[in-house]
Design a protein around this motif. Structure first.
Motif, PDB file in Angstrom:
ATOM      1  N   ALA A 174       0.826  -1.210   0.000  1.00  0.00           N
ATOM      2  CA  ALA A 174       0.000   0.000   0.000  1.00  0.00           C
ATOM      3  C   ALA A 174       0.857   1.257   0.000  1.00  0.00           C
ATOM      4  N   ALA A 175       1.943   1.243   0.784  1.00  0.00           N
ATOM      5  CA  ALA A 175       2.844   2.400   0.796  1.00  0.00           C
ATOM      6  C   ALA A 175       3.526   2.576  -0.556  1.00  0.00           C
ATOM      7  N   GLU A 176       3.949   1.464  -1.162  1.00  0.00           N
ATOM      8  CA  GLU A 176       4.573   1.551  -2.483  1.00  0.00           C
ATOM      9  C   GLU A 176       3.579   2.024  -3.531  1.00  0.00           C
ATOM     10  N   LEU A 177       2.328   1.588  -3.396  1.00  0.00           N
ATOM     11  CA  LEU A 177       1.304   1.988  -4.357  1.00  0.00           C
ATOM     12  C   LEU A 177       1.008   3.481  -4.265  1.00  0.00           C
ATOM     13  N   ARG A 178       1.064   4.037  -3.049  1.00  0.00           N
ATOM     14  CA  ARG A 178       0.858   5.480  -2.921  1.00  0.00           C
ATOM     15  C   ARG A 178       1.934   6.257  -3.675  1.00  0.00           C
ATOM     16  N   GLY A 179       3.179   5.806  -3.571  1.00  0.00           N
ATOM     17  CA  GLY A 179       4.240   6.466  -4.314  1.00  0.00           C
ATOM     18  C   GLY A 179       4.082   6.293  -5.820  1.00  0.00           C
ATOM     19  N   MET A 180       3.619   5.113  -6.250  1.00  0.00           N
ATOM     20  CA  MET A 180       3.422   4.875  -7.675  1.00  0.00           C
ATOM     21  C   MET A 180       2.284   5.718  -8.229  1.00  0.00           C
ATOM     22  N   ALA A 214      -9.984   1.252  -5.679  1.00  0.00           N
ATOM     23  CA  ALA A 214      -9.306   0.734  -4.488  1.00  0.00           C
ATOM     24  C   ALA A 214      -8.672  -0.625  -4.741  1.00  0.00           C
ATOM     25  N   THR A 215      -9.038  -1.304  -5.831  1.00  0.00           N
ATOM     26  CA  THR A 215      -8.515  -2.635  -6.120  1.00  0.00           C
ATOM     27  C   THR A 215      -7.275  -2.597  -7.003  1.00  0.00           C
ATOM     28  N   THR A 216      -6.758  -1.418  -7.315  1.00  0.00           N
ATOM     29  CA  THR A 216      -5.564  -1.313  -8.145  1.00  0.00           C
ATOM     30  C   THR A 216      -4.371  -1.930  -7.416  1.00  0.00           C
ATOM     31  N   THR A 217      -3.632  -2.794  -8.105  1.00  0.00           N
ATOM     32  CA  THR A 217      -2.510  -3.496  -7.497  1.00  0.00           C
ATOM     33  C   THR A 217      -1.184  -2.858  -7.907  1.00  0.00           C
ATOM     34  N   VAL A 218      -0.127  -3.279  -7.227  1.00  0.00           N
ATOM     35  CA  VAL A 218       1.209  -2.772  -7.542  1.00  0.00           C
ATOM     36  C   VAL A 218       1.630  -3.208  -8.942  1.00  0.00           C
ATOM     37  N   ILE A 219       1.239  -4.411  -9.350  1.00  0.00           N
ATOM     38  CA  ILE A 219       1.597  -4.906 -10.683  1.00  0.00           C
ATOM     39  C   ILE A 219       0.954  -4.039 -11.764  1.00  0.00           C
ATOM     40  N   GLU A 220      -0.318  -3.686 -11.578  1.00  0.00           N
ATOM     41  CA  GLU A 220      -0.983  -2.812 -12.542  1.00  0.00           C
ATOM     42  C   GLU A 220      -0.325  -1.436 -12.594  1.00  0.00           C
ATOM     43  N   ALA A 221       0.040  -0.904 -11.437  1.00  0.00           N
ATOM     44  CA  ALA A 221       0.687   0.412 -11.411  1.00  0.00           C
ATOM     45  C   ALA A 221       2.039   0.367 -12.121  1.00  0.00           C
ATOM     46  N   ARG A 222       2.804  -0.710 -11.922  1.00  0.00           N
ATOM     47  CA  ARG A 222       4.093  -0.830 -12.604  1.00  0.00           C
ATOM     48  C   ARG A 222       3.905  -0.905 -14.108  1.00  0.00           C
ATOM     49  N   ALA A 223       2.874  -1.626 -14.554  1.00  0.00           N
ATOM     50  CA  ALA A 223       2.614  -1.725 -15.993  1.00  0.00           C
ATOM     51  C   ALA A 223       2.257  -0.362 -16.589  1.00  0.00           C
ATOM     52  N   ILE A 224       1.478   0.432 -15.857  1.00  0.00           N
ATOM     53  CA  ILE A 224       1.106   1.760 -16.346  1.00  0.00           C
ATOM     54  C   ILE A 224       2.324   2.668 -16.420  1.00  0.00           C
ATOM     55  N   ILE A 225       3.179   2.624 -15.402  1.00  0.00           N
ATOM     56  CA  ILE A 225       4.396   3.449 -15.417  1.00  0.00           C
ATOM     57  C   ILE A 225       5.285   3.057 -16.588  1.00  0.00           C
ATOM     58  N   GLN A 300      20.167  17.234  -7.203  1.00  0.00           N
ATOM     59  CA  GLN A 300      21.279  16.341  -6.941  1.00  0.00           C
ATOM     60  C   GLN A 300      21.433  16.057  -5.453  1.00  0.00           C
ATOM     61  N   GLU A 301      21.035  17.011  -4.598  1.00  0.00           N
ATOM     62  CA  GLU A 301      21.127  16.840  -3.152  1.00  0.00           C
ATOM     63  C   GLU A 301      20.001  15.965  -2.610  1.00  0.00           C
ATOM     64  N   LEU A 302      18.806  16.064  -3.197  1.00  0.00           N
ATOM     65  CA  LEU A 302      17.627  15.344  -2.678  1.00  0.00           C
ATOM     66  C   LEU A 302      17.615  13.934  -3.274  1.00  0.00           C
ATOM     67  N   THR A 303      18.457  13.071  -2.750  1.00  0.00           N
ATOM     68  CA  THR A 303      18.609  11.737  -3.329  1.00  0.00           C
ATOM     69  C   THR A 303      17.364  10.873  -3.166  1.00  0.00           C
ATOM     70  N   HIS A 304      16.694  10.979  -2.025  1.00  0.00           N
ATOM     71  CA  HIS A 304      15.522  10.117  -1.776  1.00  0.00           C
ATOM     72  C   HIS A 304      14.300  10.607  -2.554  1.00  0.00           C
ATOM     73  N   ILE A 305      14.118  11.916  -2.651  1.00  0.00           N
ATOM     74  CA  ILE A 305      12.996  12.431  -3.438  1.00  0.00           C
ATOM     75  C   ILE A 305      13.238  12.152  -4.921  1.00  0.00           C
ATOM     76  N   ARG A 306      14.506  12.167  -5.335  1.00  0.00           N
ATOM     77  CA  ARG A 306      14.810  11.938  -6.750  1.00  0.00           C
ATOM     78  C   ARG A 306      14.451  10.527  -7.186  1.00  0.00           C
ATOM     79  N   SER A 307      14.407   9.577  -6.251  1.00  0.00           N
ATOM     80  CA  SER A 307      14.002   8.223  -6.622  1.00  0.00           C
ATOM     81  C   SER A 307      12.528   8.155  -6.991  1.00  0.00           C
ATOM     82  N   PHE A 308      11.700   9.077  -6.440  1.00  0.00           N
ATOM     83  CA  PHE A 308      10.283   9.146  -6.803  1.00  0.00           C
ATOM     84  C   PHE A 308      10.067  10.076  -7.995  1.00  0.00           C
TER      85      PHE A 308
END
Length: 394
Positions: A174-180, A214-225, A300-308
Motif C-alpha cells: 500500500a505504501a509503495e502503491l501510494r508512491g506509484m 481501491a482494487t488497483t494493485t502494484v503490478i498494474e501500477a508498474r505496468a502503467i508506469i 542532486q542533493e535530494l537523493t531520496h525524493i529523486r528516486s520518486f
C-alpha cells in the motif's frame, strides 16, 4: 510447596502414567492438544487479520466474528484489567453461547453467525470441538477449567506468524502503491503536454479511473508506469529527426544577390514592428539560467525524493507541486505542510521531506518530525544557495 506449571508429558513421565484430560471426554479441547506459537496480543492479531482479510478469503463481517471469538479468550488480568498476550498455555477453545457471540459481533443474527463460523472453518482458521449434543461447555477439575467443548481457535493462532507477515506485506504494498500513484500522475501530466494520437489520449483518460479504484494493485501500477515511460520515449525519438531537419532548413545559405534584392526592397526607416521583433529576440535573462541551475543542483542533493521524481522540476510551480504530492506520500498533515511552506519556503520543505524519506521506517510521527526539522533548520546551511533572489517570488 512450589509446583512447576508443566504437564506430566513435559516433565518426562511415561505416556501411560500421564493423565490425559481428553480420555474421559472424547473430542474436548485442551491446552495439551494446542500447537506452539509465539505469544501475541489479540488486538495485534485482529489488526493483522483485518489487513490480510482479502488474502484469507474473509469479508468484513467474518472479521467481526473473529473479534468476538478472540474477546472470549481468558487473557484479561483480573487484578489490573490489562490484556495479557495469548500464549500456548491459554485455553483456545471458546465455549460462549451463540447469543453472547452475536452480541459481541455487533448484533448479527444467529443465522448470520452460523454462516460466518462455517466460512471460518472452511478457510482453516477455526475448528469445532463438538460435544455429543452439540452444546458448548467447559470441563472443570478442582474448580479450574481444564478443557472445553466449543470453537477451537488453535488453527488461527498456529498461523499467526504467517498472517502477521502477510499483513506487513500488504502494508508495504500500500505504501509503495501510494508512491506509484504520484509517479503515474506526474508521467500522465507530461504525456498530456505531448502531441499524441487519439488512442494514447484515450489511454491517458482511462488512467484516472484506474487510480481511483481501491482494487488497483502494484503490478498494474508498474505496468502503467512502464507504458507511460514508453510513450514519452517514443515521442521524443520521433521529434529528434524533425528538429534536426528544421535546423538544417534554417541554416541553408542564401545567395548574395538575394540579400541585395531584399535590402533594396525594404525601406530604410525602421518600423514599429521591427522594433518589437528586436526586443522579442533579446537573449534570456541570466536570472532564468541561475534558476534552472539551482533546480539542477538542488535535485542532486535530494537523493531520496529523486528516486520518486527522477526528472528535474521545470519551474518553481512544478517544484511546489512535488512538495504537496510527496507530503501526501509521507503522510504529513496538509495544514502543517502549508504552514511550513509559508514560513520557511518550499525549498526548506523539500529538504525536510528528504530527511524524513531517509528515515521513514523509524519515524512514528512524520508530521511532528517535519515540524521540528523546519523549526531547527536542519541541514539548511549545507545546501547550495546561489542567489538570495531564489527565495523570493516573482
Amino acid at each position: 510447596m512450589y509446583h512447576h506449571p508443566a504437564t506430566a508429558l513435559e516433565a518426562g513421565a511415561q505416556s501411560i502414567c500421564a493423565v490425559n484430560e481428553s480420555t474421559a471426554f472424547d473430542g474436548v479441547g485442551t491446552v495439551a492438544q494446542q500447537p506452539y506459537f509465539h505469544p501475541i496480543r489479540r488486538r495485534d492479531l485482529l489488526a493483522a487479520v483485518n489487513t490480510a482479510a482479502k488474502d484469507l478469503g474473509l469479508r468484513p463481517a467474518s472479521v467481526v466474528v473473529i473479534d468476538a471469538l478472540l474477546s472470549c479468550l481468558p487473557c484479561r488480568d483480573p487484578k489490573t484489567g490489562i490484556d495479557n498476550p495469548i500464549t500456548p498455555l491459554t485455553l483456545l477453545t471458546v465455549y460462549a453461547a451463540n447469543a453472547t457471540l452475536c452480541f459481541r459481533a455487533k448484533g448479527i443474527t444467529d443465522r448470520q453467525l452460523r454462516r460466518h463460523l462455517e466460512t471460518l472453518e472452511n478457510v482453516g482458521l477455526i475448528s469445532r470441538k463438538d460435544s455429543a449434543n452439540g452444546k458448548r461447555f467447559p470441563i472443570q477439575r478442582s474448580g479450574k477449567v481444564i478443557g472445553a467443548f466449543g470453537i477451537d481457535l488453535s488453527p488461527l493462532l498456529a498461523r499467526s506468524a504467517e498472517i502477521i507477515d502477510l499483513a506487513q506485506q500488504r502494508r508495504d504494498d500500500a505504501a509503495e502503491l501510494r508512491g506509484m500513484r504520484s509517479c503515474i500522475q506526474s508521467l500522465r501530466m507530461a504525456c498530456l503536454d505531448l502531441d499524441v494520437d487519439k488512442e494514447i489520449t484515450s489511454f491517458l483518460d482511462s488512467i484516472r479511473n484506474v487510480l481511483r479504484r481501491a482494487t488497483t494493485t502494484v503490478i498494474e501500477a508498474r505496468a502503467i508506469i512502464f507504458k507511460l515511460k514508453g510513450i514519452i520515449a517514443d515521442t521524443c525519438a520521433v521529434k529528434k529527426p524533425d528538429q534536426t531537419l528544421n535546423e538544417t532548413t534554417v541554416n541553408v545559405p542564401v545567395e548574395p544577390s538575394c540579400v541585395a534584392q531584399k535590402q533594396n526592397a525594404e525601406p530604410q526607416e525602421t518600423s514599429a514592428t521591427d522594433g518589437r521583433n528586436d526586443r522579442h529576440k533579446e537573449p534570456p535573462k541570466s536570472y532564468t539560467k541561475k534558476t534552472l541551475q539551482s533546480l539542477t543542483d538542488l535535485w542532486q542533493e535530494l537523493t531520496h525524493i529523486r528516486s520518486f521524481y527522477p526528472e528535474i522540476p521545470r519551474s518553481d510551480h512544478h517544484a511546489l507541486q512535488i512538495v504537496h504530492e510527496f507530503g501526501k506520500i509521507l503522510r504529513i498533515n496538509p495544514n502543517v505542510l502549508a504552514s511550513g511552506i509559508a514560513s520557511n519556503g518550499w525549498r526548506s520543505a523539500l529538504e525536510a521531506q528528504n530527511e524524513i524519506a531517509a528515515r521513514v521506517a523509524t519515524i512514528a510521527d512524520p508530521t511532528g518530525y517535519f515540524r521540528s526539522l523546519l523549526k531547527t533548520g536542519a541541514r539548511l546551511s549545507q545546501m547550495f544557495i546561489p542567489d538570495m533572489r531564489w527565495y523570493t517570488s516573482e
